[in-house]
Scaffold this active site. Structure first.
Site, PDB file in Angstrom:
ATOM      1  CB  THR A  31       6.420  -6.301   3.709  1.00  0.00           C
ATOM      2  OG1 THR A  31       5.426  -7.217   4.190  1.00  0.00           O
ATOM      3  CG2 THR A  31       6.973  -6.838   2.405  1.00  0.00           C
ATOM      4  N   GLY A  61       0.821  -1.204   0.000  1.00  0.00           N
ATOM      5  CA  GLY A  61       0.000   0.000   0.000  1.00  0.00           C
ATOM      6  C   GLY A  61       0.853   1.251   0.000  1.00  0.00           C
ATOM      7  CB  THR A  62       3.988   2.041   1.827  1.00  0.00           C
ATOM      8  OG1 THR A  62       3.408   1.864   3.125  1.00  0.00           O
ATOM      9  CG2 THR A  62       5.004   3.165   1.878  1.00  0.00           C
ATOM     10  CG  ASP A 102       3.165 -10.143   4.846  1.00  0.00           C
ATOM     11  OD1 ASP A 102       3.191 -11.028   5.725  1.00  0.00           O
ATOM     12  OD2 ASP A 102       2.428  -9.154   4.900  1.00  0.00           O
ATOM     13  CD  GLU A 128      -2.306 -12.796   9.658  1.00  0.00           C
ATOM     14  OE1 GLU A 128      -2.860 -12.610  10.759  1.00  0.00           O
ATOM     15  OE2 GLU A 128      -1.436 -12.031   9.201  1.00  0.00           O
ATOM     16  NE  ARG A 136      -3.929 -27.780  25.034  1.00  0.00           N
ATOM     17  CZ  ARG A 136      -4.875 -28.689  25.167  1.00  0.00           C
ATOM     18  NH1 ARG A 136      -5.666 -28.970  24.117  1.00  0.00           N
ATOM     19  NH2 ARG A 136      -5.051 -29.329  26.309  1.00  0.00           N
ATOM     20  N   GLY A 195       0.331 -13.404   7.576  1.00  0.00           N
ATOM     21  CA  GLY A 195       0.244 -13.469   6.119  1.00  0.00           C
ATOM     22  C   GLY A 195      -1.198 -13.621   5.688  1.00  0.00           C
TER      23      GLY A 195
END
Length: 357
Positions: free
Chosen positions: A134, A113-114, A136, A231, A275, A179
């Protein structure tokens, strides 16, 4: 005299300070007649004229310091053309700050985005240099971003620590790695940490495939299984939905994240104890690793050279082991995704790692 400003935007990560140090040292070493300004709190500071003049001493002792000495904020690109709550034109305000400081160049450190906003400012006539930040590693036009390897090390260490407790108790552990859209971090940490299952946003998973992999390990006498889950991992069923349908489904989702959904399904189907571990923002924190210190210093030095040569409108990136200027217009709006057919995926699969496909 050259006047240069630094700006760090978006989520923080390791080596932001190290990269600014590289730029500053490169500039000061080549020309003593340099003024450097720090724009505070990212694009927000550029919009609302929040900055400070910096001294050479400000860049001393920050090679190993995580975070950003300038502060950061998130200013979504999609809102840049929208006036603020007081009717202020953000783009015109940023241009005014640039002109008021009589800048020769604005150095912008950030992620996707930057870099899109950096390109917008370049198109508006400002002299801009971008630097790829980043955890990522998903910025188009560069093989590597600074912050990535440091985050890989942290996520890997988390998986390493899980191995002993997973073995002790004979459990299935899910480690959720950052991510949302791209799985480079999960892929590298998963391989480095010896995960048995790796789930990425680019490879929609079939829960049946995941469960078969776990049951196969149980049949082979293995006491535990470890899943590295991005994620942004998504099931094949959800991947088939439209964006609108998927967003609606998420609103009714009882689970805090995809890892808890996967864990519940595995526990129900296998009866094994599950877990969940979420290292979260620890992956962004702490000191940059040695590798990130090296590449951030190299990127910073290369950015300084571009400024001195008055070559603007580029992001500094890596291709192989060489540093190259990449036009911001080529970078903006593009993601570097994990290719499901790439050699690293094939090699991981050849070792028996399950990707849920």
């Amino acid at each position: 005299m050259k006047r240069v400003a630094f700006l760090t935007s978006g989520g923080d990560c390791q080596a932001l300070n190290a990269t600014m140090r590289g730029v500053a040292k490169g500039l000061y070493a080549a020309d003593s007649d340099i003024e450097i300004y720090g724009i505070l709190e990212g694009y927000k500071g550029l919009i609302y004229e929040n900055y400070r003049k910096m001294k050479p001493s400000d860049f001393s002792g920050i090679l190993t310091q995580g975070g950003t000495i300038l502060g950061s904020s998130r200013q979504p690109f999609k809102h840049m053309r929208k006036p603020d709550e007081n009717g202020l034109d953000k783009v015109e305000a940023m241009k005014k700050t640039y002109r008021d400081l009589k800048l020769d160049c604005l150095v912008i450190l950030g992620g996707n985005g930057t870099q899109k906003t950096a390109n917008l400012l370049h198109e508006e006539g400002l002299h801009v240099i971008g630097l790829p930040k980043t955890i990522d590693n998903d910025i188009y036009g560069t093989d590597m971003t600074f912050g990535f390897q440091s985050a890989v090390d942290i996520a890997t260490d988390c998986i390493d620590c899980i191995h002993t407790t997973a073995y002790s108790h004979g459990r299935v552990f899910i480690v959720e790695v950052m991510g949302h859209k791209v799985g480079w971090l999960t892929l590298h940490a998963g391989i480095a940490g010896g995960a048995d299952v790796i789930l990425l946003p680019e490879i929609p998973y079939d829960i049946d495939s995941v469960i078969r992999a776990i049951e196969k390990r149980t049949e082979e006498g293995k006491r535990f299984s470890i899943l590295a889950v991005a994620e942004g991992a998504i099931s094949k069923e959800d991947a088939a939905l439209t964006k609108k349908e998927y967003k609606q489904k998420l609103k009714n989702n009882p689970y805090p994240s995809v890892s808890y959904k996967i864990g519940a399904e595995i526990e129900e189907r296998t009866g094994q104890e599950i877990r969940i571990t979420v290292p979260g923002h620890t992956q962004r924190g702490g000191s940059p690793c040695a590798y990130d210190r090296v590449i951030s210093t190299r990127l910073g030095a290369a950015a300084a050279s571009l400024i001195l040569e008055e070559k603007y409108g580029y992001m500094v990136g890596f291709r192989g082991d060489e540093i190259v200027p990449v036009p911001l217009s080529e970078v903006a709006g593009r993601l570097k995704m994990v290719d499901p057919n790439s050699s690293i995926i094939k090699e991981a699969k050849s070792l028996g790692i399950c990707f849920g496909d």
